[in-house]
Design a protein around this motif. Sequence first.
Motif, PDB file in Angstrom:
ATOM      1  N   LYS A 229      26.784  -9.078   9.130  1.00 31.93           N
ATOM      2  CA  LYS A 229      27.220 -10.402   9.235  1.00 31.93           C
ATOM      3  C   LYS A 229      26.450 -11.335  10.238  1.00 31.93           C
ATOM      4  N   ASP A 230      25.558 -10.790  11.003  1.00 35.55           N
ATOM      5  CA  ASP A 230      24.742 -11.327  11.988  1.00 35.55           C
ATOM      6  C   ASP A 230      23.153 -10.978  11.674  1.00 35.55           C
ATOM      7  N   ILE A 231      22.423 -12.234  11.661  1.00 31.26           N
ATOM      8  CA  ILE A 231      20.965 -11.884  11.231  1.00 31.26           C
ATOM      9  C   ILE A 231      20.301 -10.835  12.425  1.00 31.26           C
ATOM     10  N   ASN A 232      20.659 -10.974  13.626  1.00 31.81           N
ATOM     11  CA  ASN A 232      20.275  -9.876  14.249  1.00 31.81           C
ATOM     12  C   ASN A 232      20.287  -8.393  13.951  1.00 31.81           C
ATOM     13  N   ASP A 233      21.655  -8.217  13.411  1.00 34.40           N
ATOM     14  CA  ASP A 233      21.838  -6.749  12.775  1.00 34.40           C
ATOM     15  C   ASP A 233      20.939  -6.459  11.692  1.00 34.40           C
ATOM     16  N   ALA A 234      20.743  -7.698  10.655  1.00 32.82           N
ATOM     17  CA  ALA A 234      20.127  -7.313   9.609  1.00 32.82           C
ATOM     18  C   ALA A 234      18.489  -7.155   9.958  1.00 32.82           C
ATOM     19  N   ILE A 235      17.977  -7.777  11.015  1.00 37.13           N
ATOM     20  CA  ILE A 235      16.817  -7.445  11.474  1.00 37.13           C
ATOM     21  C   ILE A 235      16.797  -6.084  11.924  1.00 37.13           C
ATOM     22  N   ALA A 236      17.549  -5.602  12.634  1.00 40.13           N
ATOM     23  CA  ALA A 236      17.567  -4.217  13.237  1.00 40.13           C
ATOM     24  C   ALA A 236      17.797  -3.174  12.051  1.00 40.13           C
ATOM     25  N   TYR A 237      18.259  -3.591  11.075  1.00 37.11           N
ATOM     26  CA  TYR A 237      18.342  -2.762   9.865  1.00 37.11           C
ATOM     27  C   TYR A 237      17.030  -2.695   9.094  1.00 37.11           C
ATOM     28  N   LEU A 238      16.271  -3.717   9.008  1.00 36.51           N
ATOM     29  CA  LEU A 238      15.146  -3.906   8.130  1.00 36.51           C
ATOM     30  C   LEU A 238      14.109  -3.050   8.996  1.00 36.51           C
ATOM     31  N   LYS A 239      14.147  -2.901  10.106  1.00 37.56           N
ATOM     32  CA  LYS A 239      13.202  -2.555  11.213  1.00 37.56           C
ATOM     33  C   LYS A 239      13.201  -0.938  10.842  1.00 37.56           C
ATOM     34  N   THR A 240      14.426  -0.413  10.319  1.00 37.71           N
ATOM     35  CA  THR A 240      14.549   1.042  10.198  1.00 37.71           C
ATOM     36  C   THR A 240      14.030   1.591   8.463  1.00 37.71           C
ATOM     37  N   LEU A 241      13.484   0.266   7.768  1.00 34.91           N
ATOM     38  CA  LEU A 241      13.116   0.435   6.373  1.00 34.91           C
ATOM     39  C   LEU A 241      11.703   0.076   6.149  1.00 34.91           C
ATOM     40  N   SER A 242      11.129  -0.647   6.984  1.00 37.11           N
ATOM     41  CA  SER A 242       9.766  -1.374   6.959  1.00 37.11           C
ATOM     42  C   SER A 242       9.002  -1.479   8.188  1.00 37.11           C
ATOM     43  N   LYS A 243       7.645  -1.269   8.351  1.00 32.39           N
ATOM     44  CA  LYS A 243       6.954  -1.539   9.634  1.00 32.39           C
ATOM     45  C   LYS A 243       6.942  -3.099  10.014  1.00 32.39           C
ATOM     46  N   GLN A 244       6.790  -3.774   8.955  1.00 32.85           N
ATOM     47  CA  GLN A 244       6.691  -5.249   9.124  1.00 32.85           C
ATOM     48  C   GLN A 244       7.778  -6.070   8.023  1.00 32.85           C
ATOM     49  N   PHE A 245       8.193  -7.125   8.184  1.00 31.61           N
ATOM     50  CA  PHE A 245       8.841  -8.089   7.048  1.00 31.61           C
ATOM     51  C   PHE A 245       9.129  -9.435   7.529  1.00 31.61           C
ATOM     52  N   ALA A 246       9.396 -10.119   6.400  1.00 35.12           N
ATOM     53  CA  ALA A 246       9.536 -11.494   6.516  1.00 35.12           C
ATOM     54  C   ALA A 246      10.770 -11.937   5.830  1.00 35.12           C
ATOM     55  N   ILE A 247      11.814 -12.607   6.646  1.00 40.00           N
ATOM     56  CA  ILE A 247      13.019 -13.203   6.352  1.00 40.00           C
ATOM     57  C   ILE A 247      12.824 -14.607   6.078  1.00 40.00           C
ATOM     58  N   THR A 248      13.171 -15.297   4.768  1.00 33.35           N
ATOM     59  CA  THR A 248      13.076 -16.726   4.728  1.00 33.35           C
ATOM     60  C   THR A 248      14.540 -17.125   4.844  1.00 33.35           C
ATOM     61  N   LEU A 249      14.495 -18.472   5.495  1.00 29.94           N
ATOM     62  CA  LEU A 249      15.878 -19.168   5.989  1.00 29.94           C
ATOM     63  C   LEU A 249      15.899 -20.441   5.429  1.00 29.94           C
ATOM     64  N   GLY A 250      15.266 -20.732   4.122  1.00 29.78           N
ATOM     65  CA  GLY A 250      15.532 -22.106   3.609  1.00 29.78           C
ATOM     66  C   GLY A 250      15.015 -22.988   4.549  1.00 29.78           C
ATOM     67  N   SER A 251      15.557 -24.142   4.902  1.00 33.07           N
ATOM     68  CA  SER A 251      15.223 -25.373   5.418  1.00 33.07           C
ATOM     69  C   SER A 251      15.190 -24.841   7.084  1.00 33.07           C
ATOM     70  N   LYS A 252      15.526 -23.798   7.628  1.00 39.73           N
ATOM     71  CA  LYS A 252      15.468 -23.328   8.900  1.00 39.73           C
ATOM     72  C   LYS A 252      14.239 -22.605   9.177  1.00 39.73           C
ATOM     73  N   GLY A 253      13.213 -22.365   8.081  1.00 33.52           N
ATOM     74  CA  GLY A 253      12.266 -21.796   8.137  1.00 33.52           C
ATOM     75  C   GLY A 253      12.209 -20.232   7.918  1.00 33.52           C
ATOM     76  N   SER A 254      11.416 -19.605   8.669  1.00 31.11           N
ATOM     77  CA  SER A 254      11.540 -18.144   8.336  1.00 31.11           C
ATOM     78  C   SER A 254      11.111 -17.169   9.616  1.00 31.11           C
ATOM     79  N   LEU A 255      11.455 -16.081   9.516  1.00 29.10           N
ATOM     80  CA  LEU A 255      11.436 -15.041  10.622  1.00 29.10           C
ATOM     81  C   LEU A 255      10.272 -14.010   9.975  1.00 29.10           C
ATOM     82  N   ILE A 256       9.290 -13.332  10.915  1.00 28.47           N
ATOM     83  CA  ILE A 256       8.272 -12.631  10.391  1.00 28.47           C
ATOM     84  C   ILE A 256       8.313 -11.490  11.473  1.00 28.47           C
TER      85      ILE A 256
END
Length: 328
Positions: free
Chosen positions: A228-255
């Motif tokens: 339910k929190d983007i930081n938890d999603a980031i932590a989970y993706l770190k277990t699946l991939s060396k690098q990643f990008a999350i697009t946030l629509g009008s809020k930009g993106s995180l790489i």
Amino acid sequence: MDRYNVYAIGNALVDMEFEVTEDLLSQLKIDKGVMTLIDEDRHHELVDELLKYEVKKASGGSSANTAIAVSQFGGRSFYSCRVANDDTGLFYVEDLERCGVASNVHPEHRPDGVTGKCLVFVTPDADRTMNTHLGIAGDFSTSDLVPEAIAASDYLYIEGYLVASPPGKAAAIEARNLAQQAGNKTSLSLSDPNMVNFFKPGLLEIIGSGMDFIFANESEAMKLAEAKDINDAIAYLKTLSKQFAITLGSKGSLIYDGNTVLEIPSVSVKAIDTVGAGDMYAGALLYGMTHGMNFKAAGNLASRAAARVVSSLGPRLEPDETQSLLAA
């Protein structure tokens, strides 16, 4: 064998795009804002209803849009897919060639069947709704892979939609294995929240022991992580991939570059049509990553390219537009 920056695999679909009202979606009993798979009868029923509307047509499918973007920026891309021996299939192959994308499909060697189509409904709020009839694309399998081209590519790019088809999922896993055996990088787009909702175990099978790069939007990342929190999603993706990008629509993106989460600002535009924004973002980012850009520069290019796509109809830009983005 030529070298490629990106070897992409996915469902080959001719995109047929219509501007419609929300009332029409209700009238046609279409769920707004998501991708829905439809059978051939439903496909013909909708096409008959839409004959009076203007249509914009292009070779598409998520991975194809990304491969075309890489090519139009000046990179080299290869796309493995399956189209039928019909007029739509010939249009598809010729359109790929016009866009400078190499392919496993030859105009004179196509199986009998119906080429897949994606009916894209764009409402006044710039939202996209898709009804997809896979046709022969649903038979995409390991036989459509070109191992030499995978081995000769910097990145493998897998479209998450393949998880919905058993032979497609098997092809994605085989392609990942071939890329890893060749020492090349692997990437996956999660494609759609519904893919994560209904096929999470299959997506994890495709990811296997880990990807080099994952592309997701905020909704897909949160659903995959069951967070339910983007930081938890980031932590989970770190277990699946060396690098990643999350697009946030009008809020930009995180790489996530492997060490740091970079915040990439959005580019403010009036959105007309969000179809292909994520595909373009991935294509621009992959181009940047394979052409000496650091993640900040590649992310900014991807952000500008996605903004340019949503400010016009259709999932792609003209080649001169992509070149002007590089010059910016």
